[in-house]
Design a protein around this motif. Structure first.
Motif, PDB file in Angstrom:
ATOM      1  N   GLY A   1       1.422   1.588 -13.793  1.00 34.69           N
ATOM      2  CA  GLY A   1       1.790   0.882 -12.554  1.00 34.69           C
ATOM      3  C   GLY A   1       3.301   0.748 -12.425  1.00 34.69           C
TER       4      GLY A   1
ATOM      5  N   ALA B   1       0.831  -1.201   0.000  1.00 37.51           N
ATOM      6  CA  ALA B   1       0.000   0.000   0.000  1.00 37.51           C
ATOM      7  C   ALA B   1       0.866   1.252   0.000  1.00 37.51           C
ATOM      8  CB  ALA B   1      -0.924  -0.004   1.213  1.00 37.51           C
TER       9      ALA B   1
ATOM     10  N   TRP C   1      -4.945   3.746  -2.372  1.00 34.96           N
ATOM     11  CA  TRP C   1      -5.766   3.064  -3.383  1.00 34.96           C
ATOM     12  C   TRP C   1      -4.876   2.306  -4.346  1.00 34.96           C
ATOM     13  CZ3 TRP C   1      -8.877   6.434  -7.384  1.00 34.96           C
ATOM     14  CH2 TRP C   1      -8.010   7.257  -8.080  1.00 34.96           C
ATOM     15  N   TRP C   2      -5.537   1.552  -5.194  1.00 33.63           N
ATOM     16  CA  TRP C   2      -4.816   0.634  -6.085  1.00 33.63           C
ATOM     17  C   TRP C   2      -3.970  -0.354  -5.278  1.00 33.63           C
ATOM     18  CZ3 TRP C   2      -6.846  -0.211 -10.405  1.00 33.63           C
ATOM     19  CH2 TRP C   2      -7.431   0.819 -11.154  1.00 33.63           C
ATOM     20  N   VAL C   3      -4.519  -0.799  -4.165  1.00 35.03           N
ATOM     21  CA  VAL C   3      -3.794  -1.777  -3.349  1.00 35.03           C
ATOM     22  C   VAL C   3      -4.165  -3.172  -3.869  1.00 35.03           C
ATOM     23  CG1 VAL C   3      -3.249  -2.548  -1.034  1.00 35.03           C
ATOM     24  CG2 VAL C   3      -4.007  -0.192  -1.410  1.00 35.03           C
ATOM     25  N   THR C   4      -3.292  -3.708  -4.708  1.00 38.82           N
ATOM     26  CA  THR C   4      -3.588  -4.990  -5.340  1.00 38.82           C
ATOM     27  C   THR C   4      -3.576  -6.107  -4.297  1.00 38.82           C
ATOM     28  OG1 THR C   4      -2.616  -4.233  -7.397  1.00 38.82           O
ATOM     29  CG2 THR C   4      -2.828  -6.621  -7.139  1.00 38.82           C
TER      30      THR C   4
ATOM     31  N   VAL D   1       8.147   8.948 -15.879  1.00 38.19           N
ATOM     32  CA  VAL D   1       9.077   9.028 -14.748  1.00 38.19           C
ATOM     33  C   VAL D   1      10.351   8.240 -15.062  1.00 38.19           C
ATOM     34  CG1 VAL D   1       9.370   8.403 -12.315  1.00 38.19           C
ATOM     35  CG2 VAL D   1       7.217   9.418 -13.104  1.00 38.19           C
TER      36      VAL D   1
ATOM     37  N   VAL E   1     -10.022  -2.415 -13.655  1.00 38.52           N
ATOM     38  CA  VAL E   1      -9.139  -1.947 -14.728  1.00 38.52           C
ATOM     39  C   VAL E   1      -9.861  -2.217 -16.041  1.00 38.52           C
ATOM     40  CG1 VAL E   1      -6.893  -2.266 -15.831  1.00 38.52           C
ATOM     41  CG2 VAL E   1      -7.117  -2.546 -13.354  1.00 38.52           C
TER      42      VAL E   1
ATOM     43  N   ALA F   1      -0.170  12.957  -6.174  1.00 37.98           N
ATOM     44  CA  ALA F   1       0.472  12.332  -7.334  1.00 37.98           C
ATOM     45  C   ALA F   1       1.532  11.366  -6.805  1.00 37.98           C
ATOM     46  CB  ALA F   1       1.102  13.401  -8.217  1.00 37.98           C
TER      47      ALA F   1
ATOM     48  N   PHE G   1      -1.988  -1.266 -18.247  1.00 35.44           N
ATOM     49  CA  PHE G   1      -1.804  -0.898 -16.840  1.00 35.44           C
ATOM     50  C   PHE G   1      -0.327  -0.659 -16.521  1.00 35.44           C
ATOM     51  CE2 PHE G   1      -0.079  -4.179 -13.878  1.00 35.44           C
ATOM     52  CZ  PHE G   1       0.214  -3.357 -12.795  1.00 35.44           C
TER      53      PHE G   1
ATOM     54  N   SER H   1       3.249   9.012  -8.268  1.00 30.70           N
ATOM     55  CA  SER H   1       4.436   8.654  -9.047  1.00 30.70           C
ATOM     56  C   SER H   1       5.655   9.354  -8.454  1.00 30.70           C
ATOM     57  CB  SER H   1       4.257   8.989 -10.525  1.00 30.70           C
ATOM     58  OG  SER H   1       3.801  10.299 -10.671  1.00 30.70           O
TER      59      SER H   1
ATOM     60  N   HIS I   1      -8.131  -5.134  -6.737  1.00 30.89           N
ATOM     61  CA  HIS I   1      -7.440  -3.923  -6.302  1.00 30.89           C
ATOM     62  C   HIS I   1      -8.440  -3.121  -5.461  1.00 30.89           C
ATOM     63  CE1 HIS I   1      -5.024  -5.012  -9.819  1.00 30.89           C
ATOM     64  NE2 HIS I   1      -6.169  -5.059 -10.462  1.00 30.89           N
TER      65      HIS I   1
HETATM   66  C1  LIG Z   1      -3.895  -2.151 -11.882  1.00 27.97           C
HETATM   67  C2  LIG Z   1      -3.025  -1.354 -10.965  1.00 27.97           C
HETATM   68  C3  LIG Z   1      -2.415  -1.972  -9.894  1.00 27.97           C
HETATM   69  C4  LIG Z   1      -1.654  -1.228  -8.979  1.00 27.97           C
HETATM   70  N1  LIG Z   1      -1.144  -1.851  -7.874  1.00 27.97           N
HETATM   71  C5  LIG Z   1      -0.578  -1.088  -6.924  1.00 27.97           C
HETATM   72  C6  LIG Z   1      -0.212  -1.666  -5.650  1.00 27.97           C
HETATM   73  O1  LIG Z   1      -0.381  -2.880  -5.419  1.00 27.97           O
HETATM   74  N2  LIG Z   1       0.274  -0.848  -4.680  1.00 27.97           N
HETATM   75  C7  LIG Z   1       0.461   0.493  -4.880  1.00 27.97           C
HETATM   76  O2  LIG Z   1       0.894   1.180  -3.964  1.00 27.97           O
HETATM   77  N3  LIG Z   1       0.144   1.062  -6.087  1.00 27.97           N
HETATM   78  C8  LIG Z   1      -0.369   0.316  -7.090  1.00 27.97           C
HETATM   79  N4  LIG Z   1      -0.752   0.889  -8.278  1.00 27.97           N
HETATM   80  C9  LIG Z   1      -0.613   2.329  -8.440  1.00 27.97           C
HETATM   81  C10 LIG Z   1       0.441   2.781  -9.424  1.00 27.97           C
HETATM   82  O3  LIG Z   1       1.729   2.387  -9.025  1.00 27.97           O
HETATM   83  C11 LIG Z   1       0.285   4.307  -9.578  1.00 27.97           C
HETATM   84  O4  LIG Z   1      -0.955   4.532 -10.241  1.00 27.97           O
HETATM   85  C12 LIG Z   1       1.445   4.934 -10.318  1.00 27.97           C
HETATM   86  O5  LIG Z   1       2.631   4.914  -9.559  1.00 27.97           O
HETATM   87  C13 LIG Z   1       1.137   6.391 -10.704  1.00 27.97           C
HETATM   88  O6  LIG Z   1       0.741   7.143  -9.594  1.00 27.97           O
HETATM   89  P1  LIG Z   1      -0.592   8.019  -9.729  1.00 27.97           P
HETATM   90  O7  LIG Z   1      -1.701   7.136 -10.179  1.00 27.97           O
HETATM   91  O8  LIG Z   1      -0.777   8.778  -8.473  1.00 27.97           O
HETATM   92  O9  LIG Z   1      -0.319   8.995 -10.944  1.00 27.97           O
HETATM   93  P2  LIG Z   1       0.208  10.520 -10.846  1.00 27.97           P
HETATM   94  O10 LIG Z   1       1.404  10.564  -9.978  1.00 27.97           O
HETATM   95  O11 LIG Z   1      -0.942  11.387 -10.537  1.00 27.97           O
HETATM   96  O12 LIG Z   1       0.693  10.756 -12.338  1.00 27.97           O
HETATM   97  C14 LIG Z   1      -0.266  10.973 -13.389  1.00 27.97           C
HETATM   98  C15 LIG Z   1       0.445  11.148 -14.704  1.00 27.97           C
HETATM   99  O13 LIG Z   1       1.304  12.279 -14.647  1.00 27.97           O
HETATM  100  C16 LIG Z   1       2.342  12.126 -15.593  1.00 27.97           C
HETATM  101  N5  LIG Z   1       3.648  12.328 -14.931  1.00 27.97           N
HETATM  102  C17 LIG Z   1       4.000  12.020 -13.673  1.00 27.97           C
HETATM  103  N6  LIG Z   1       5.303  12.309 -13.451  1.00 27.97           N
HETATM  104  C18 LIG Z   1       5.791  12.819 -14.607  1.00 27.97           C
HETATM  105  C19 LIG Z   1       7.061  13.302 -15.028  1.00 27.97           C
HETATM  106  N7  LIG Z   1       8.134  13.297 -14.205  1.00 27.97           N
HETATM  107  N8  LIG Z   1       7.180  13.752 -16.306  1.00 27.97           N
HETATM  108  C20 LIG Z   1       6.122  13.762 -17.143  1.00 27.97           C
HETATM  109  N9  LIG Z   1       4.893  13.313 -16.800  1.00 27.97           N
HETATM  110  C21 LIG Z   1       4.725  12.843 -15.549  1.00 27.97           C
HETATM  111  C22 LIG Z   1       2.241  10.715 -16.131  1.00 27.97           C
HETATM  112  O14 LIG Z   1       1.583  10.718 -17.363  1.00 27.97           O
HETATM  113  C23 LIG Z   1       1.378  10.015 -15.091  1.00 27.97           C
HETATM  114  O15 LIG Z   1       0.691   8.882 -15.596  1.00 27.97           O
HETATM  115  C24 LIG Z   1      -1.459   0.159  -9.216  1.00 27.97           C
HETATM  116  C25 LIG Z   1      -2.046   0.776 -10.339  1.00 27.97           C
HETATM  117  C26 LIG Z   1      -2.821   0.054 -11.200  1.00 27.97           C
HETATM  118  C27 LIG Z   1      -3.481   0.757 -12.354  1.00 27.97           C
END
Ligand SMILES: Cc1cc2nc3c(=O)[nH]c(=O)nc-3n(C[C@H](O)[C@H](O)[C@H](O)COP(=O)(O)OP(=O)(O)OC[C@H]3O[C@@H](n4cnc5c(N)ncnc54)[C@H](O)[C@@H]3O)c2cc1C
Length: 400
Positions: free
Chosen positions: A380, A134, A166-169, A386, A215, A141, A376, A143, A225
């Motif tokens: 993911g 998690a 969220w997105w806690v698989t 990034v 998804v 954001a 995905f 990422s 998830h």
């Molecule tokens: C099916 C699925 C399973 C997942 N499982 C898990 C899990 O088990 N545990 C967990 O913790 N997470 C999990 N995730 C979450 C996943 O790791 C995150 O969705 C991902 O890290 C992106 O974070 P965010 O959704 O907050 O996107 P944000 O951080 O909001 O980013 C949105 C968009 O901004 C853009 N962006 C971001 N940074 C940059 C940059 N430096 N330069 C240019 N553009 C940029 C990209 O287009 C990015 O897609 C899962 C996601 C999915 C869809």
């Protein structure tokens, strides 16, 4: 690179392929079909039976190389087995090789205390329980993991955890018994020392799985998830992993192998998509010829072969680099594979869907769900941008 697999790995690979033929493909639709509403998050008896069978045949913990519970394979060797089991979305779990458990077992094996290993790693390696990871949060954001806001605060001999993830698989599954939670224990510390990771039993008071997330409409039950709330959750201090402020250190160690496993599974999926694309094209007639006699379809097939080869090579190179240099030093190779493979293999699967016509989008073939899976991974484990940014930083740093 390109070394032949040693005898042990080669023999495992052959047995794995046989298991896929005998047990996985014939049961694939049943394993992937949405479960009845009343038992949505309960384990499927068929999956449990096949897990027992795989274990009995020694096709178990293939990824694990931290002790006798695994098969002692290198990343380069396991990658090639991963391609075989990746051919079906139903397969990884049957061999105890599914995300996120694999990454969590790696964390516990590398960073866990003896007590943490006994309590959580042992039953995970046995396949008796499941786990989740998690980190991502809906409010920020994620990422950029320095944004993570969940709080992990010391209170006497305990920690108290508050936050929304969220997105806690894996969280909705009835078999999920523990979460590795990332959160801030010291917001005043240097940026990469603020976050920690801590073990939280899923039955601790204050842990609430609020809703499942899908998804492209696929719920992936009974794994799934979820959005999960941690509301004043109290756990003993010994649940801290590695130490306060060391969450980023752990995240670095965890994500390398996991990314490569995803990539190699996708190579297997794309290879299977190309196989059924060719079979369909040879057996379908339109406008006076088979589809396989049409130039556009032939181009699609040739291009798909090129893309699968590229995807496989960058992944094997990354696995090879990890074996020789370690996960940290191989980070650029890992990033290249993580960016390139989901796009290339997704394109192959998309073409296979097109050649299948409407059937390709239906539940009668694995293609639609496989496409969703490759899509995905462009988000993911860190979005493509990034990883490209990290590569750009490296390339620019070595140019005068
Ligand atoms: C099916 C699925 C399973 C997942 N499982 C898990 C899990 O088990 N545990 C967990 O913790 N997470 C999990 N995730 C979450 C996943 O790791 C995150 O969705 C991902 O890290 C992106 O974070 P965010 O959704 O907050 O996107 P944000 O951080 O909001 O980013 C949105 C968009 O901004 C853009 N962006 C971001 N940074 C940059 C940059 N430096 N330069 C240019 N553009 C940029 C990209 O287009 C990015 O897609 C899962 C996601 C999915 C869809």
């Amino acid at each position: 690179m390109f070394a032949e697999l040693p005898a042990h790995a080669s023999e495992l690979k052959q047995r794995l392929a046989r298991f896929m033929d005998e047990h996985v493909y014939p049961n694939e639709r049943a394993l992937l079909a949405p479960p009845p509403e009343s038992s949505r998050w309960a384990p499927r008896p068929l999956a449990l039976d096949l897990m027992r069978e795989a274990k009995a045949q020694g096709l178990w913990n293939l990824f694990y190389n931290h002790g006798p519970e695994g098969q002692g394979l290198t990343n380069y060797e396991y990658s090639q087995l991963c391609e075989v089991l990746g051919r079906s979305l139903a397969a990884p779990e049957l061999f105890n090789c599914n995300a996120p458990d694999v990454g969590n077992m790696e964390i516990l094996a590398i960073y866990g205390t003896e007590q943490q290993k006994q309590h959580w790693l042992k039953p995970l390696l046995e396949g008796e329980i499941r786990s989740c990871f998690a980190m991502t949060e809906p409010r920020v954001a994620s990422s950029d993991a320095t944004n993570i806001e969940t709080r992990i605060e010391r209170d006497g001999s305990d920690y108290i955890i508050n936050g929304r993830k969220w997105w806690v698989t894996g969280a909705p599954s009835e078999r999920c018994k523990v979460a590795i939670v990332m959160g801030k224990n010291d917001p005043t510390a240097p940026r990469h020392k603020q976050q920690s990771m801590i073990l939280v039993p899923m039955n601790a008071p204050g842990v609430r799985v609020e809703r499942a997330l899908s998804v492209y409409g696929y719920e992936h039950a009974p794994l799934g998830h979820a959005e999960v709330v941690f509301d004043n959750v109290r756990v003993p201090a010994e649940n801290m992993l590695l130490g306060e402020g060391r969450g980023f250190e752990i995240a670095q160690g965890r994500l390398g192998p996991g990314r490569i496993h995803h990539c190699m599974r996708f190579v297997g999926l794309a290879e299977r998509a190309l196989e059924i694309m060719c079979a369909r094209a040879k057996n379908r007639f339109a406008f006076g010829s088979t589809l396989s006699d049409m130039g556009g379809v032939r181009q699609a097939i040739g291009l798909s072969r090129c893309e699968i080869e590229q995807a496989r090579l960058v992944t094997l190179k990354a696995a090879w680099a990890m074996d020789r240099l370690g996960n940290k030093e191989a980070r650029n190779e890992i990033a290249v594979a993580k960016i390139v493979v989901p796009t290339l293999t997704g394109a192959v699967i998309d073409r296979a869907i097109q050649v299948h016509g409407g059937a390709g989008l239906s539940q009668d073939f694995f293609l639609a769900e496989a496409f969703a899976e490759t899509r995905f991974l462009r988000i993911g484990d860190g979005p493509d941008e990034v990883h490209r940014e990290a590569l750009a930083r490296f390339e620019l740093s070595r140019t005068a």
